[in-house]
Each structure stands twice: as structure tokens, then as C-alpha cells.
Design a protein around this motif. Sequence first.
Motif, short mmCIF file in Angstrom:
data_model
loop_
_atom_site.label_atom_id
_atom_site.label_comp_id
_atom_site.label_asym_id
_atom_site.label_seq_id
_atom_site.Cartn_x
_atom_site.Cartn_y
_atom_site.Cartn_z
N VAL A 128 0.86 -1.20 0.00
CA VAL A 128 0.00 0.00 0.00
C VAL A 128 0.88 1.24 0.00
O VAL A 128 1.57 1.52 0.98
CB VAL A 128 -0.94 0.02 1.22
N THR A 129 0.89 1.95 -1.11
CA THR A 129 1.67 3.19 -1.21
C THR A 129 0.74 4.31 -1.63
O THR A 129 -0.17 4.12 -2.44
CB THR A 129 2.79 3.06 -2.25
N TYR A 130 0.93 5.45 -1.06
CA TYR A 130 0.11 6.61 -1.41
C TYR A 130 0.91 7.87 -1.15
O TYR A 130 1.93 7.86 -0.49
CB TYR A 130 -1.21 6.61 -0.64
N SER A 131 0.38 8.97 -1.68
CA SER A 131 1.15 10.21 -1.63
C SER A 131 0.27 11.34 -1.09
O SER A 131 -0.66 11.11 -0.33
CB SER A 131 1.69 10.53 -3.03
N GLU A 132 0.56 12.55 -1.54
CA GLU A 132 -0.04 13.76 -1.01
C GLU A 132 -1.58 13.72 -0.99
O GLU A 132 -2.22 13.40 -1.98
CB GLU A 132 0.43 14.95 -1.86
N TYR A 153 -2.22 9.81 -10.72
CA TYR A 153 -1.38 8.65 -10.42
C TYR A 153 -0.02 8.88 -11.07
O TYR A 153 0.10 8.97 -12.29
CB TYR A 153 -2.01 7.36 -10.95
N LYS A 154 0.98 9.01 -10.25
CA LYS A 154 2.34 9.17 -10.77
C LYS A 154 3.32 8.62 -9.73
O LYS A 154 3.01 8.56 -8.53
CB LYS A 154 2.63 10.63 -11.10
N ASN A 155 4.47 8.24 -10.23
CA ASN A 155 5.49 7.61 -9.37
C ASN A 155 4.92 6.42 -8.62
O ASN A 155 5.21 6.20 -7.44
CB ASN A 155 6.07 8.64 -8.38
N GLU A 156 4.05 5.67 -9.32
CA GLU A 156 3.46 4.44 -8.82
C GLU A 156 2.63 4.63 -7.56
O GLU A 156 2.54 3.75 -6.71
CB GLU A 156 4.56 3.39 -8.56
N ARG A 157 1.98 5.76 -7.45
CA ARG A 157 1.09 5.98 -6.32
C ARG A 157 0.09 7.09 -6.64
O ARG A 157 0.34 7.96 -7.48
CB ARG A 157 1.88 6.31 -5.06
#
Length: 434
Positions: A128-132, A153-157
Amino acid sequence: SAQNGGNDVTRDQVFNELKAKGIVYGIDYVMINKIINQKLFDKMHTIAHCLPAKDGTDGTITFLYEKKVSGMPKEDNKGFVDYRDLGLIRNIEKGTVIANITKETEGEAGINVKNEKINPKPGKPAKVTYSENIALTEDGLQLYASCSGNLVYKNERFSVETVVRINGDIDISTGNIDFVGDVVIKGDVREGFSVTCGKSLTVYGGAFSAKLTAEGKIIVKNGAIGSAIISGNVVEIDFAENTSIDCFEELKAKNLISCNVFCRGNIFCNTGTGTIIGGSIIATKNLYASVIGAKSYLATNIVIGDNAIMMQEKDSLSKKLEEMRQEEEKLTKIVEFLSAKKAEYGKLPQDKNEILVSARKTILVHKHQALQMQNRIGEIDEYLENKQDLFLECRKELHPGVRITINDAVIKIKELYQHCKLFIHEGQVQIAVL
């Protein structure tokens, strides 16, 4: 089987041997009895079974949105394709679920024939990866948007952008922009395209036969021609020509040429050349300009204050009241006629009775609406009694051909004035030198 005169194997011998080996779990008594009874000693048999361990399952993550945005033109239900609507922006509201997550399991332990625990292989957690502006619920079972914005969706998240930045023009390559947050456009907004945003809008280029709408502030660095600008806040623009501007706070512009402006606040057109020529300019507060009108006497209409706007609303309400009064007279005649027929014959045909019922209902609705309108007219009359202390300030030249209304007082400029201020005194528009 027994050999060389020996005895056959007995059950007790089998059980004693199992016990000696420590085999106490999963013993197949039925099979042992079968072997002894049928003397099945010439083959290998399984007489004890373990309980195998159940390995854990890996965790999974299921995304509810595609990772890539197609950017394809949308087709309506009639088969028409709108090449200005590419759907490049994915607006999502705060709290929107982005993905569902299943937890890994530890598995279930087994038991071997010696009654010993067999450890299972545990499952692996989901990656599970997520960002801002993406968050994980407390139970770890969902990813959701922690604010409203554009889902990317960018940089795989996944992440949620609160600002959409367009590095070029708004044209056929981008389509229209409709976003809940802030929008920054490095280029122009080209002919026939629109930008709509829920917060502020900044255009570093210009707007050409385009439409700009924002709930927040709108800044157009290079100006607008033949466009429409609607802001729930402030508008700042270099120049505007043949453009309609509607803003709820103040307007700042260097030049307004043949524009239709409605500003619910102050208008500042007093930097640079600071020119207002032609068109209709309405400010519910004060207006500051350097030059108003032109040497050609081009008709320019300026309205200061909202008394004139109130008068327009009052006139509109009065017109509607008169239309309703005339319609009510017609309906009343219908009711009187049909009521008399009903009294004479005891009843009416169904279609005529429906007309009678409908007419009576409409009269009641009109009376209720008329009362509301009359109350509003009373509020406006009371408001109009309180004159606002408003003014127009012209730092350089005020040309003939300009019509100025302050509250409900009107003056038509018939000669050139310089460095002047216009205001209300004793119900008339007065002109004073700055």
C-alpha cells in the motif's frame, strides 16, 4: 503376514508400536482394523494422518479508479463528440474512497501425528503506497482522499492535487478545465474554451473569446478580448475589451474598453493608462479611474451604488405584479362563470370542473406570490430612503458622452472635465475639482 511359523500381528502390537513412536494423533482405527482383519501385510498403508497447516493469504489492494486518464473526447447520448471536453481532470471530494484493502491472514496451525503444532506460512501484507492528500483509514482497510482535488497517479502511487497547473494554452490539446481547486495556466485560454474552478484562477497569458469562472479570485495577466469572466471574489486584469465581467468583490483593471461590468464592490481603473471607454460599468461601491470616455464622445454608461440596481429590481417586480393582476382578472371571470354554471346545473362536466379547480389553485398561488413581491418592494422602498455616500473619482479626463448614475441621480457629461470627483449633494450629482 506371519512367516516361518510366526504369529500374525495383533492390534495391541500395532498400538504399542505407535505409542512407542509417539504417534498419538490422527490414528486411523478403521484402517488398522482392516489391515489386521484382512491380513493386508504385504503393502504400505497410512494409519495416521496429520492436520495440515493452512498457509495465510496475502493482502490485496483494489483500486477504484484507473491509474491512467484516457483524455479522449466525450460522446453525448446523441452521438456528438465534444473535442473541448477531454476529461483530463478527475475531481473527487474529500472522503472519497480510492482503494479497498484486504488484510493478510496468519493462516491456521496444523497438528502432526505426534500431536505437535505445525506452524503455517503467514500471508504477506498488500503493498500500500500513497502520496499527497491520500490517507489510510484507522482500520487500514481503505485509502481515501483527505481533501478535495484532482486525483492523479504518478510515481506508482495516487495523490490528490489541490492545484492544477497547465504549462501551455487551454486549447484542443487540453480541452476545457473544470476543477474544484485552484487553477494556474501559464499560457492563454483560446477561443471557444472555458476554465471553471472552485477556488482561484490565474492566467499568465490572456483570454480570447473564452469563459473564465471561479468561486475565488481571478487574475488575468495579459487581459481579455471578447470573453466572459465570472468571479465570486476579486478580478485583477491588465485590460478587457468587449468582455463581460461579473465579480462579487472588487475589480482592478488598467483598461476597460466596451465592456459590460457588474462589480459588487469598488472598481479600480487608475493604474497605467487607467481608461474606461464605452460599454456599461456598474459598481455597487466607488469607482476610481484615470480617463473615462473618449474624444469621439463614445457612449459610456457608469452606474455607482446599488440604488439603481434596486430600482431595476423594483421595476421588474412591479411589472410581474401587473402581469399577475391581469391574469388573475381573467381567472376570476372563469371561476365566476363556471361556479354559476355549477350552481345552475348541480355539477360540471369533468373537463370543465378540472378547469375550475385549476383556476382557483392558480389564483391562490398568485395571491401568495404577490404578497411576497409586495413585501420585497416595501423593503426596497425603505432601502432607497437611505442614500449611500458614494463617489466617482477621475484623476485625468472625463469626456462628454459619458452618462453617470450615482444612486438614483443621473448626470450626462457634456463638456470635458479634468481631475474631478463626482458625488451626491442634495439629491444631485455634483462635480468637484480634485
